[in-house]
Design a protein around this motif. Structure first.
Motif, PDB file in Angstrom:
ATOM      1  N   GLU A 160       0.638  -1.337   0.082  1.00 27.46           N
ATOM      2  CA  GLU A 160       0.331   0.131   0.349  1.00 27.46           C
ATOM      3  C   GLU A 160       0.903   1.692   0.387  1.00 27.46           C
ATOM      4  O   GLU A 160       2.305   1.032  -0.175  1.00 27.46           O
ATOM      5  CB  GLU A 160      -0.711   0.318   0.945  1.00 27.46           C
ATOM      6  CG  GLU A 160      -0.569  -0.382   2.499  1.00 27.46           C
ATOM      7  CD  GLU A 160      -0.168   1.231   3.530  1.00 27.46           C
ATOM      8  OE1 GLU A 160      -1.864   1.311   3.570  1.00 27.46           O
ATOM      9  OE2 GLU A 160       0.896   1.802   3.219  1.00 27.46           O
ATOM     10  N   THR A 220       0.348   5.212   2.186  1.00 25.32           N
ATOM     11  CA  THR A 220      -0.015   5.318   3.117  1.00 25.32           C
ATOM     12  C   THR A 220       1.572   5.302   3.643  1.00 25.32           C
ATOM     13  O   THR A 220       1.769   6.485   3.608  1.00 25.32           O
ATOM     14  CB  THR A 220      -0.931   4.657   4.207  1.00 25.32           C
ATOM     15  OG1 THR A 220      -2.143   4.634   2.963  1.00 25.32           O
ATOM     16  CG2 THR A 220      -0.717   6.232   5.139  1.00 25.32           C
ATOM     17  N   GLU A 275      -1.920 -12.251  -1.950  1.00 23.63           N
ATOM     18  CA  GLU A 275      -2.569 -13.578  -2.033  1.00 23.63           C
ATOM     19  C   GLU A 275      -3.167 -14.736  -2.781  1.00 23.63           C
ATOM     20  O   GLU A 275      -2.522 -14.761  -3.815  1.00 23.63           O
ATOM     21  CB  GLU A 275      -4.275 -12.364  -1.979  1.00 23.63           C
ATOM     22  CG  GLU A 275      -3.418 -10.632  -0.731  1.00 23.63           C
ATOM     23  CD  GLU A 275      -4.332  -9.979  -0.594  1.00 23.63           C
ATOM     24  OE1 GLU A 275      -5.355 -10.419  -0.043  1.00 23.63           O
ATOM     25  OE2 GLU A 275      -5.335  -8.760  -1.123  1.00 23.63           O
ATOM     26  N   PHE A 277      -6.098  -9.258  -5.975  1.00 21.74           N
ATOM     27  CA  PHE A 277      -5.393  -9.902  -7.370  1.00 21.74           C
ATOM     28  C   PHE A 277      -4.003  -9.992  -6.463  1.00 21.74           C
ATOM     29  O   PHE A 277      -3.861  -8.548  -5.133  1.00 21.74           O
ATOM     30  CB  PHE A 277      -4.598  -8.544  -8.545  1.00 21.74           C
ATOM     31  CG  PHE A 277      -6.660  -8.455  -9.233  1.00 21.74           C
ATOM     32  CD1 PHE A 277      -6.888  -9.790 -10.190  1.00 21.74           C
ATOM     33  CD2 PHE A 277      -7.258  -7.832  -9.169  1.00 21.74           C
ATOM     34  CE1 PHE A 277      -7.943 -10.184 -10.652  1.00 21.74           C
ATOM     35  CE2 PHE A 277      -8.502  -7.826  -9.756  1.00 21.74           C
ATOM     36  CZ  PHE A 277      -8.864  -8.965 -10.239  1.00 21.74           C
ATOM     37  N   GLU A 304      -3.083  11.476   0.770  1.00 22.45           N
ATOM     38  CA  GLU A 304      -2.777  10.943   2.139  1.00 22.45           C
ATOM     39  C   GLU A 304      -2.554  12.611   2.636  1.00 22.45           C
ATOM     40  O   GLU A 304      -2.086  13.470   1.903  1.00 22.45           O
ATOM     41  CB  GLU A 304      -1.560  10.696   2.244  1.00 22.45           C
ATOM     42  CG  GLU A 304      -1.505   9.476   1.392  1.00 22.45           C
ATOM     43  CD  GLU A 304      -2.494   7.781   2.116  1.00 22.45           C
ATOM     44  OE1 GLU A 304      -2.463   8.778   3.440  1.00 22.45           O
ATOM     45  OE2 GLU A 304      -2.690   7.332   1.771  1.00 22.45           O
ATOM     46  N   ARG A 333     -10.259  -2.039   9.564  1.00 19.34           N
ATOM     47  CA  ARG A 333      -9.738  -2.481   8.487  1.00 19.34           C
ATOM     48  C   ARG A 333      -8.733  -3.397   8.803  1.00 19.34           C
ATOM     49  O   ARG A 333      -8.598  -3.702  10.033  1.00 19.34           O
ATOM     50  CB  ARG A 333      -9.529  -0.925   8.648  1.00 19.34           C
ATOM     51  CG  ARG A 333     -10.667   0.445   8.513  1.00 19.34           C
ATOM     52  CD  ARG A 333     -10.959   0.838   7.136  1.00 19.34           C
ATOM     53  NE  ARG A 333     -10.005   0.440   6.217  1.00 19.34           N
ATOM     54  CZ  ARG A 333      -9.657  -0.130   5.554  1.00 19.34           C
ATOM     55  NH1 ARG A 333     -10.297  -0.975   4.558  1.00 19.34           N
ATOM     56  NH2 ARG A 333      -7.796   0.677   4.119  1.00 19.34           N
ATOM     57  N   TYR A 387      -4.668   2.391  11.832  1.00 16.58           N
ATOM     58  CA  TYR A 387      -6.006   3.900  11.975  1.00 16.58           C
ATOM     59  C   TYR A 387      -6.041   3.849  13.636  1.00 16.58           C
ATOM     60  O   TYR A 387      -6.632   3.340  14.364  1.00 16.58           O
ATOM     61  CB  TYR A 387      -7.397   2.990  11.745  1.00 16.58           C
ATOM     62  CG  TYR A 387      -6.842   2.876  10.118  1.00 16.58           C
ATOM     63  CD1 TYR A 387      -7.608   3.863   9.095  1.00 16.58           C
ATOM     64  CD2 TYR A 387      -7.008   1.161   9.519  1.00 16.58           C
ATOM     65  CE1 TYR A 387      -7.108   3.348   7.739  1.00 16.58           C
ATOM     66  CE2 TYR A 387      -7.098   1.437   8.022  1.00 16.58           C
ATOM     67  CZ  TYR A 387      -7.142   2.433   7.685  1.00 16.58           C
ATOM     68  OH  TYR A 387      -6.664   2.833   5.682  1.00 16.58           O
ATOM     69  N   ALA A 438     -15.094  -4.401  -1.073  1.00  9.87           N
ATOM     70  CA  ALA A 438     -14.697  -3.516  -1.024  1.00  9.87           C
ATOM     71  C   ALA A 438     -13.445  -2.947  -1.958  1.00  9.87           C
ATOM     72  O   ALA A 438     -12.849  -2.971  -2.352  1.00  9.87           O
ATOM     73  CB  ALA A 438     -13.678  -3.687   0.506  1.00  9.87           C
TER      74      ALA A 438
HETATM   75  P1  HAM Z   1      -6.404  -1.156   1.800  1.00  6.55           P
HETATM   76  O1  HAM Z   1      -8.192  -1.289   2.657  1.00  6.55           O
HETATM   77  O2  HAM Z   1      -5.867  -1.942   2.415  1.00  6.55           O
HETATM   78  O3  HAM Z   1      -6.034  -0.022   2.490  1.00  6.55           O
HETATM   79  O4  HAM Z   1      -6.688  -1.255   0.617  1.00  6.55           O
HETATM   80  C1  HAM Z   1      -7.781  -0.019  -0.675  1.00  6.55           C
HETATM   81  C2  HAM Z   1      -8.335  -0.707  -1.200  1.00  6.55           C
HETATM   82  O5  HAM Z   1      -7.340  -1.399  -2.029  1.00  6.55           O
HETATM   83  C3  HAM Z   1      -8.769  -2.065  -1.247  1.00  6.55           C
HETATM   84  O6  HAM Z   1     -10.937  -1.334  -0.563  1.00  6.55           O
HETATM   85  C4  HAM Z   1      -9.375  -2.962  -2.253  1.00  6.55           C
HETATM   86  O7  HAM Z   1     -10.788  -1.631  -3.680  1.00  6.55           O
HETATM   87  C5  HAM Z   1      -8.347  -1.958  -2.924  1.00  6.55           C
HETATM   88  N1  HAM Z   1      -7.549  -3.899  -2.385  1.00  6.55           N
HETATM   89  C6  HAM Z   1      -7.006  -4.407  -2.341  1.00  6.55           C
HETATM   90  N2  HAM Z   1      -6.129  -5.577  -1.862  1.00  6.55           N
HETATM   91  C7  HAM Z   1      -5.906  -6.202  -3.587  1.00  6.55           C
HETATM   92  C8  HAM Z   1      -6.150  -6.954  -4.009  1.00  6.55           C
HETATM   93  N3  HAM Z   1      -5.460  -7.418  -3.147  1.00  6.55           N
HETATM   94  N4  HAM Z   1      -6.978  -6.767  -4.727  1.00  6.55           N
HETATM   95  C9  HAM Z   1      -7.239  -6.121  -5.177  1.00  6.55           C
HETATM   96  N5  HAM Z   1      -7.840  -4.986  -4.760  1.00  6.55           N
HETATM   97  C10 HAM Z   1      -7.196  -4.723  -3.486  1.00  6.55           C
HETATM   98  C11 HAM Z   1      -5.051   0.750   1.823  1.00  6.55           C
HETATM   99  O8  HAM Z   1      -4.302   0.088   1.273  1.00  6.55           O
HETATM  100  C12 HAM Z   1      -4.708   2.007   3.278  1.00  6.55           C
HETATM  101  N6  HAM Z   1      -3.154   2.102   2.616  1.00  6.55           N
HETATM  102  C13 HAM Z   1      -5.760   3.046   2.910  1.00  6.55           C
HETATM  103  C14 HAM Z   1      -5.766   3.782   3.262  1.00  6.55           C
HETATM  104  C15 HAM Z   1      -5.021   5.219   2.954  1.00  6.55           C
HETATM  105  N7  HAM Z   1      -5.888   4.461   4.558  1.00  6.55           N
HETATM  106  C16 HAM Z   1      -5.747   5.814   4.831  1.00  6.55           C
HETATM  107  N8  HAM Z   1      -4.980   6.393   3.431  1.00  6.55           N
END
Ligand code: HAM
Length: 393
Positions: free
Chosen positions: A57, A59, A87, A94, A103, A230, A235, A253
């Motif tokens: 990610e 952040t 995963e 994916f 941010e 989450r 958080y 999500a």
């Molecule tokens: P997260 O919920 O882990 O948050 O990921 C955000 C979005 O990325 C998910 O809701 C989903 O749509 C997409 N996502 C996550 N993993 C996958 C995957 N394996 N395949 C496809 N889509 C995926 C974050 O990443 C935090 N950094 C969000 C954040 C920003 N919080 C504060 N600032």
């Protein structure tokens, strides 16, 4: 991407480009007990013996950059790009996936939480998605959370024998993660667990009320879900998630975010509150497909050059017309005139420029309308660019 850049650009967010990989310690701040850190990180040793990880990610990197360079606050950023998580790949999940996100570091103001949520909401609206729902919750401050985690631990420990084996293991590391369990054995205990919203300090409760009131004021609909946890540990206070109802529940999500007021200090900056979100681009596109919100794809070109000579006219003409700013394509492999005309139709271009031996000899070209009545005119090659421009206007 362009729509996202426009929506957040209109609120003064500036683009940052976080690195694709970092020292693994940067991502370990996401929480040693989280799946993302424990199981899903692509980590490897580089030639210098450092342990490096592909970003799961963005952040953590944005905040690491903030701690390193200390820009003026409020520091309002947005980003877009790939992330990597080991995963079990399936539809909507994916190992490489794209996110767009924002941010902001600096303000503690609950109206900023509402601003970020509203921007994400407006983005989905602009895409034409109608079946996205917003869930919000507050996890309280670090101290509130400490008290809440104690209450949870007591609740689950008292019923330890009834928990699934996986949840017993999770309980030792982080009782809040047990709430995430969708396992049959855990459902009853999870349902009966104490709620964070009942353990908020006055300050956190006021903060959360101000967020929801601001959402009411701008007309962004939401549901308070006290069970929303989450998958990342940074958080505090506000957390939120966007669910696309057109997708299967297990991968619906499409985005999420929240406040992470302690993260900047953990990365070595002075105490600086932060809030943000990331939206999954792949899942958002799946939701767009499922809702049928995209119109038929626009054509990639406006003009199609059909060369019935030896092919050299097409080489020169495509280059000349493109240099004049037109979008132009052609056929390949010396196809017949008929085959080239079929390719022109398939390209969905508006106009075909046809050059045969007669046209070449007389310095002319035929311009044919591919959409309307199929009418055509023969024009001097020197005037071709102007005529095409005028007809495409
Ligand atoms: P997260 O919920 O882990 O948050 O990921 C955000 C979005 O990325 C998910 O809701 C989903 O749509 C997409 N996502 C996550 N993993 C996958 C995957 N394996 N395949 C496809 N889509 C995926 C974050 O990443 C935090 N950094 C969000 C954040 C920003 N919080 C504060 N600032």
């Amino acid at each position: 991407m362009e729509v996202f850049a426009e929506v957040v650009g209109s609120a003064g967010y500036l683009e940052v480009v976080p690195p694709i990989f970092e020292h693994i310690e940067v991502f370990q701040r996401l929480g040693p007990a989280t799946d993302v850190v424990r199981k899903e990180m692509y980590a490897f040793e580089d030639k210098g013996g450092r342990t490096i990880a592909l970003r799961p990610e963005q952040t953590a990197s944005v905040v690491r950059g903030f701690a390193e360079h200390r820009p003026a606050v409020p520091y309002k950023t947005w980003y877009a790009g790939p992330n990597f998580r080991y995963e079990r790949a399936q539809k909507g999940r994916f190992r490489q996936f794209d996110q767009v996100g924002v941010e902001v570091l600096g303000p503690y103001d609950p109206h900023l939480d509402a601003e970020t949520i509203t921007l994400a909401w407006r983005f989905y609206e602009r895409l034409g998605l109608r079946r996205v729902t917003l869930l919000v919750n507050s996890l309280g401050s670090a101290e509130d959370r400490g008290r809440y985690v104690d209450a949870l631990r007591v609740h689950f420990e008292e019923n330890r024998d009834a928990l699934s084996e996986e949840s017993r293991a999770t309980l030792a590391a982080n009782p809040m993660r047990v709430l995430d369990s969708k396992r049959e054995a855990d459902i009853e205990l999870v349902d009966a667990a104490p709620l964070m919203l009942d353990h908020l300090s006055d300050d956190s409760a006021e903060h959360f009320t101000a967020v929801t009131e601001a959402l009411d004021a701008v007309g962004v609909p939401y549901t308070v879900n006290p069970r929303l946890v989450r998958g990342l540990d940074y958080y505090v206070r506000t957390t939120f998630e966007f669910a696309a109802d057109a997708l299967d529940a297990s991968q619906n999500a499409v985005g999420g975010g929240g406040r992470y007021d302690g993260l900047a200090a953990e990365m070595g900056a002075p105490e600086t509150p932060g809030v943000g979100f990331a939206l999954g681009v792949d899942r958002t596109l799946l939701a767009c497909d499922a809702e049928g919100v995209f119109a038929a794809p626009a054509s990639a070109v406006d003009v199609f050059v059909v060369d019935a000579t030896d092919g050299t006219e097409a080489v020169v003409l495509t280059d000349r017309l493109r240099s004049a700013g037109l979008r132009v394509d052609r056929a390949w492999d010396g196809r017949s005139m008929k085959a080239q005309m079929r390719a022109a139709d398939r390209s969905a271009a508006v106009l075909a420029v046809i050059i045969g031996e007669d046209e070449r000899a007389s310095g002319m070209a035929t311009v044919r309308d591919l959409r309307g009545d199929g009418g055509q005119e023969t024009v001097e090659i020197g005037q071709l660019t102007d005529i095409l421009r005028a007809r495409l206007r």
